[in-house]
Design a protein around this motif. Sequence first.
Motif, PDB file in Angstrom:
ATOM      1  N   ASP A   1      -9.806   2.535   7.803  1.00 46.28           N
ATOM      2  CA  ASP A   1     -11.244   2.321   7.720  1.00 46.28           C
ATOM      3  C   ASP A   1     -11.493   0.823   7.828  1.00 46.28           C
ATOM      4  O   ASP A   1     -11.219   0.063   6.898  1.00 46.28           O
ATOM      5  CB  ASP A   1     -11.784   2.844   6.384  1.00 46.28           C
TER       6      ASP A   1
ATOM      7  N   ARG B   1      -6.951  -1.941  13.249  1.00 51.77           N
ATOM      8  CA  ARG B   1      -8.399  -1.932  13.005  1.00 51.77           C
ATOM      9  C   ARG B   1      -9.164  -2.551  14.173  1.00 51.77           C
ATOM     10  O   ARG B   1     -10.287  -2.125  14.486  1.00 51.77           O
ATOM     11  CB  ARG B   1      -8.697  -2.686  11.706  1.00 51.77           C
TER      12      ARG B   1
ATOM     13  N   ARG C   1     -13.120  -1.107   4.833  1.00 47.99           N
ATOM     14  CA  ARG C   1     -12.557  -1.153   3.488  1.00 47.99           C
ATOM     15  C   ARG C   1     -11.565  -2.298   3.381  1.00 47.99           C
ATOM     16  O   ARG C   1     -10.711  -2.501   4.245  1.00 47.99           O
ATOM     17  CB  ARG C   1     -11.869   0.176   3.154  1.00 47.99           C
ATOM     18  N   ASP C   2     -11.699  -3.059   2.305  1.00 48.02           N
ATOM     19  CA  ASP C   2     -10.807  -4.181   2.071  1.00 48.02           C
ATOM     20  C   ASP C   2      -9.622  -3.700   1.244  1.00 48.02           C
ATOM     21  O   ASP C   2      -9.788  -3.114   0.179  1.00 48.02           O
ATOM     22  CB  ASP C   2     -11.555  -5.296   1.322  1.00 48.02           C
ATOM     23  N   VAL C   3      -8.422  -3.928   1.761  1.00 50.94           N
ATOM     24  CA  VAL C   3      -7.205  -3.490   1.100  1.00 50.94           C
ATOM     25  C   VAL C   3      -6.275  -4.682   0.943  1.00 50.94           C
ATOM     26  O   VAL C   3      -6.079  -5.455   1.886  1.00 50.94           O
ATOM     27  CB  VAL C   3      -6.494  -2.388   1.908  1.00 50.94           C
TER      28      VAL C   3
ATOM     29  N   LYS D   1      -4.207   8.660   0.216  1.00 50.08           N
ATOM     30  CA  LYS D   1      -5.142   7.571  -0.073  1.00 50.08           C
ATOM     31  C   LYS D   1      -4.873   6.369   0.816  1.00 50.08           C
ATOM     32  O   LYS D   1      -5.802   5.680   1.255  1.00 50.08           O
ATOM     33  CB  LYS D   1      -5.038   7.187  -1.543  1.00 50.08           C
ATOM     34  N   THR D   2      -3.593   6.108   1.085  1.00 50.54           N
ATOM     35  CA  THR D   2      -3.246   4.990   1.955  1.00 50.54           C
ATOM     36  C   THR D   2      -3.806   5.200   3.356  1.00 50.54           C
ATOM     37  O   THR D   2      -4.394   4.289   3.949  1.00 50.54           O
ATOM     38  CB  THR D   2      -1.712   4.842   2.028  1.00 50.54           C
TER      39      THR D   2
ATOM     40  N   ALA E   1       0.824  -1.220   0.000  1.00 48.89           N
ATOM     41  CA  ALA E   1       0.000   0.000   0.000  1.00 48.89           C
ATOM     42  C   ALA E   1       0.851   1.261   0.000  1.00 48.89           C
ATOM     43  O   ALA E   1       0.403   2.312   0.451  1.00 48.89           O
ATOM     44  CB  ALA E   1      -0.956  -0.002   1.195  1.00 48.89           C
TER      45      ALA E   1
ATOM     46  N   GLU F   1      -6.338   6.966   4.243  1.00 47.85           N
ATOM     47  CA  GLU F   1      -7.793   6.858   4.210  1.00 47.85           C
ATOM     48  C   GLU F   1      -8.245   5.400   4.218  1.00 47.85           C
ATOM     49  O   GLU F   1      -9.210   5.040   4.879  1.00 47.85           O
ATOM     50  CB  GLU F   1      -8.341   7.554   2.966  1.00 47.85           C
ATOM     51  N   SER F   2      -7.533   4.547   3.478  1.00 50.45           N
ATOM     52  CA  SER F   2      -7.981   3.167   3.319  1.00 50.45           C
ATOM     53  C   SER F   2      -7.559   2.261   4.475  1.00 50.45           C
ATOM     54  O   SER F   2      -8.335   1.416   4.925  1.00 50.45           O
ATOM     55  CB  SER F   2      -7.454   2.590   1.997  1.00 50.45           C
TER      56      SER F   2
END
Length: 552
Positions: free
Chosen positions: A115, A134, A118-120, A108-109, A63, A111-112
Motif C-alpha cells: 500500500d 511501490r 502506508r508508512d512502514v 499483515k506484512t 517487517a 497488506e502494509s
Amino acid sequence: MNINASIVEQQVAGIVERHPEWFAAEDEYARKSAAFVLLCMSTGLGLPQDECVELLVHGGNDAGVDGLHTGEVLDAGFVVTIYHGRYRVADLEGTTDFPESGVRRAMKTAESLFDPNRDVTRSARLAPRIEEIRSLIRDGYVPTVRVVLCNNGARWKTPADRWVAQAEREWGDHIEFVHLNHDSVVRSLQRRQQIDAVLVLSGGIVVEDLNFKRVLVGRVSVHELHRLFEQHGDRLIEHNIRRHVGYASRVSTDIRAAIVDTAASADFYFYNSGVTFSCDRFDYNALQKTDYRIQLKNVRVIDGGQTCRVIQQTLSDDGSRAPDAHVLIRIYQLPDGSSDAVRSIVRATNNQSLVDLRNVHPNDEWQRMLALGMERLGHVYRLHRGEGTRVVQEVNSAEVAEAVLAVWRERPHQAKFHRREHFGRLYELIFRHLNAAQALIATSIYRAVERRRREAPDGSADHLPYASHYLAMMIGRELLRGRYLTVEDVSHDNFAELQEVLDRDEDRYYARALEGLGAALQACYGNRDVSLRQLAATFRRGDLLEMLDVAA
C-alpha cells in the motif's frame, strides 16, 4: 526421523559451512534459518544460491520478511514473491506446524508493504526494494503477490486456513499463499531424475505415427492427474518453461471453480486446452477397446502444467466435492536426441504465454559461437542458471544478456526491468554480432559494480541500490574511450589486455562513474530532496540517459 528433513538439514549446514560470509548473524540458529530460506528460494525460483543471497532480508525492521523477489514487469503487472521462514535447527522429525502467528504476520506484512500510502518502518536493505515496488504500483502496474511460508515441518493448522481464505477473497486475483517445506525442497532437488509412470485414460484413444514420432490423443480424469502429481509432483514439469513464471491467479481461479462446480465440470473437457506430455516411449494393450493403461517412460509435462498444479491443489483441498471432470490429453513419443523437437513444441504451444524464452535458444548459432569463443578464452558458458553457486570462470546466458544490454547496448533500464524480453524481442539486439570477448568484458564490468554495491557501507548514497546497470554502462564507455576503441573492436586479440586494465583501474573507473551519475541526478533534480520512490522510478524509466549523454 524424517529422511527429507535430514537431507535438508545437511544441505543447510553445508551452505553455512561453505559460505559463512553470506550470513551476518553470529549465532548458529540465525545462520541456519537464513540458509534454509536461501535454499527454498534457490529451488523454488530456479536461481543459483549466490544470486539468492541478494534476495535475503535480515536485520531489524524487516517487517518479518526473510526474502523478497520481484519479477519482471510484463504488460500491466508483475509478480512479487515474499518468503517467511521458520526453521527448527536439528529438528529431524518434520512434524511441527508452521505457526499460526507467522501466518497472521505474513498477511499483515503483505497488506502494509504494497500500500503506497502506508508508512512502514523498514531496514536499509529492504527499503529500496519496497519503494521500487511501490513506484511501480503508483505508475499503474498491478502486483500479484505470492506469499511463501516455508518451514522444515508441516503446514499451518485449520484456523490459519480461514485467515488465508479470507485474505484471498479480499485481494481477489492478486495474492496467493504457498507452503514449502523439507519435502518440497527435496522434490525440487530430485526433479531431474527420470520418471516412469502409468496413466489410466477414460474412453477411447487415437494413436498415429508421424515422421518417426508417435502421438496419442485421449482424455483423462482430473482424479487420475491428481494421483499422478501427488506421486511425482513438480518433477513432472521440469521441462515446462512456464514452471518458474508462476500461475496467473485469474486463470487458476477459473480452473478451480470449473472443477468443483457440478454443472461446469461435465463440460470441463471443452473449457480447458488440455495437457501435453512428452516421453521416450508409451505402451498400452491394443486389444482393449476403452479405458487404457498407458505405460510412460521418461515422461514430462511440456504444456498444461498450470492446469495440473491447480487440479492437484483443488482435489487435495476439496477432493470430496470434485466431480469426475475430464481433461484432453496428448502424449508425444519422441525419438532419442529429439530435444530440439521438444523445444519447438513448447515454443509453439506457449507462444502467447508468459514464458522464459531463454529455454528455446540453447542451440542456435549465436549461442554455439559464444560457447566456443568463451571456451577458447578459458571460460565456461552455460545457457541456464544452475541451482548451486557459479565459479569465477563460468557465465550463463541470462547474466551475459543483462550485462551486454546495459554495458554495450546502453539500455540499462531494459537490462534490469525487461529481463523476460532479453530472449524475446530484445534477443537480436543483444546477441547479433556479439563475440565472446565482448560478452565477458561486459559481464566482468557488471559483476564488479554489483560486488561494490553489495559491499557498500551503511550510509551510502540512496540511489546506489538502483544504479548498477547505469554505472556498468558508464564504466564500459570510459574503458572504450580510454583505449580509443569501439565495442566492435573488442575481440579475443585484446581481451586479456582489456581485462587487465579493468582489474588494475577498477577503483578509478568506479569513482568516475559515481561522479558522473551524481552529476546527472543533480541536473535532473537540482538540490531538492528526492524520495526512494522517485529514485526508483527515475532509474526504471531511463530518465537519466539523456542527462548522462549531456554530462558526457
